[in-house]
Design a protein around this motif. Structure first.
Motif, mmCIF file in Angstrom:
data_model
loop_
_atom_site.group_PDB
_atom_site.id
_atom_site.type_symbol
_atom_site.label_atom_id
_atom_site.label_comp_id
_atom_site.label_asym_id
_atom_site.label_seq_id
_atom_site.Cartn_x
_atom_site.Cartn_y
_atom_site.Cartn_z
ATOM 1 N N ASP A 133 0.843 -1.193 0.000
ATOM 2 C CA ASP A 133 0.000 0.000 0.000
ATOM 3 C C ASP A 133 0.880 1.245 0.000
ATOM 4 O O ASP A 133 1.236 1.779 1.041
ATOM 5 N N GLY A 134 1.259 1.670 -1.194
ATOM 6 C CA GLY A 134 2.151 2.821 -1.346
ATOM 7 C C GLY A 134 2.250 3.214 -2.799
ATOM 8 O O GLY A 134 1.430 2.794 -3.627
ATOM 9 N N PRO A 135 3.228 4.032 -3.151
ATOM 10 C CA PRO A 135 3.380 4.465 -4.538
ATOM 11 C C PRO A 135 3.546 3.292 -5.493
ATOM 12 O O PRO A 135 4.034 2.219 -5.122
ATOM 13 N N GLY A 136 3.140 3.499 -6.744
ATOM 14 C CA GLY A 136 3.198 2.455 -7.748
ATOM 15 C C GLY A 136 4.617 2.004 -8.049
ATOM 16 O O GLY A 136 5.541 2.819 -8.144
ATOM 17 N N ARG A 137 4.792 0.691 -8.191
ATOM 18 C CA ARG A 137 6.086 0.108 -8.522
ATOM 19 C C ARG A 137 5.857 -1.053 -9.485
ATOM 20 O O ARG A 137 4.735 -1.524 -9.679
ATOM 21 N N ARG A 138 6.945 -1.539 -10.041
ATOM 22 C CA ARG A 138 6.887 -2.748 -10.877
ATOM 23 C C ARG A 138 7.176 -3.937 -9.977
ATOM 24 O O ARG A 138 8.287 -4.077 -9.470
ATOM 25 N N VAL A 139 6.168 -4.779 -9.794
ATOM 26 C CA VAL A 139 6.206 -5.833 -8.785
ATOM 27 C C VAL A 139 6.109 -7.197 -9.462
ATOM 28 O O VAL A 139 5.162 -7.457 -10.225
ATOM 29 N N PRO A 153 -7.027 -4.763 -5.786
ATOM 30 C CA PRO A 153 -7.297 -3.336 -5.521
ATOM 31 C C PRO A 153 -6.077 -2.431 -5.707
ATOM 32 O O PRO A 153 -6.224 -1.200 -5.717
ATOM 33 N N LEU A 154 -4.880 -2.981 -5.846
ATOM 34 C CA LEU A 154 -3.657 -2.172 -5.886
ATOM 35 C C LEU A 154 -3.358 -1.749 -7.323
ATOM 36 O O LEU A 154 -2.367 -2.147 -7.925
ATOM 37 N N ALA A 155 -4.226 -0.899 -7.849
ATOM 38 C CA ALA A 155 -4.143 -0.519 -9.260
ATOM 39 C C ALA A 155 -2.943 0.371 -9.561
ATOM 40 O O ALA A 155 -2.605 0.577 -10.739
#
Length: 256
Positions: A133-139, A153-155
């Motif tokens: 739950d934080g800034p967007g990253r490549r996961v 939900p982590l769009a």
């Protein structure tokens, strides 16, 4: 009806499978001439061919598994399921006690973080989703397909995930790239994969074993942090960590 003749001199072994270790054990059983049934949960569309009898699908809980053990004259059970297949492992303990059948688990040692690793431990996939739950990253979401919905939900993130079978129409992640491949994987290949996708963070279950370790080694090489989902707690049971250890356990039981 019994899947193997219950009047044979050696009662068959039921291997609860779905892992590389289960396949290796099935081969060792076949090489030793020991009757065995390898059981799959049925989540993979095209499992590997095996040198022993195979069944697929659930048992209907602990009671159903106990009935299967009795009906098929099973002499012993080897739980070689994935370390995160907690339900069947718990059911196996109960079912074997109900049916009076000895049980041994084939369990991979867990991975352990080295001094150069940056791991955040979480108890379950929902905990891993909360940790993202934080800034967007490549996961790189390397957890299989069963728990992907927790991350839907982590769009803000761009996910990479790897599946054994092509994704179903109800695949829950909208912002994701899917690689369809079957392990074991090599560290150099996972290193190339993570570089190509610009991976910034890895989410993995602590499955242990060499067959799934490539992504962990690649993350270490790249200096990428890891959200590590710890193993569920399981009931006490005899455990061996190698094919040889399981075969020794069987030899001590059967004397052949």
């Amino acid at each position: 009806m019994p899947m193997i003749d219950s009047h044979s001199d050696i009662r068959p072994t039921l291997i609860l499978g779905g892992t590389t270790e289960a396949s290796r054990l099935a081969q060792a059983m076949a090489d030793a001439g020991r009757p065995a049934i390898l059981s799959y949960a049925g989540r993979v569309a095209s499992p590997r061919a095996q040198p022993v009898a195979v069944r697929s699908g659930g048992f209907g809980g602990a009671e159903g598994l106990a009935a299967f053990l009795r009906d098929n004259g099973i002499g012993q059970v080897i739980d070689a399921t994935h370390p995160f297949a907690a339900r069947i492992s718990r059911n196996a303990v109960v079912a074997c006690a109900m049916a009076g059948v000895p049980l041994c688990a084939f369990e991979r040692p867990p991975w352990v973080a080295g001094p150069q690793d940056d791991w955040t431990h979480v108890p379950d996939p929902e905990g891993a989703a909360s940790a993202l739950d934080g800034p967007g990253r490549r996961v790189f979401l390397a957890i299989g397909r069963q728990h992907l919905a927790a991350f839907a939900p982590l769009a803000q993130h761009r996910f990479l995930t790897r599946l054994v079978d092509a994704p179903a129409p109800d695949f829950p992640l909208r912002n994701a790239e899917v690689v369809v491949a079957r392990g074991p994987f090599r560290p150099e290949d996972d290193l190339a994969l993570m570089r190509a996708h610009g991976t910034e963070l890895l989410v993995a279950k602590n499955a242990g074993g060499a067959g799934a370790e490539a992504k962990i080694l690649a993350a270490r090489t790249l200096g990428i942090p890891v959200i590590m989902i710890d193993r569920p707690e399981l009931p006490d049971r005899p455990v061996r960590g190698t094919v040889a250890g399981i075969m020794d356990w069987l030899h001590a039981r059967l004397g052949v």
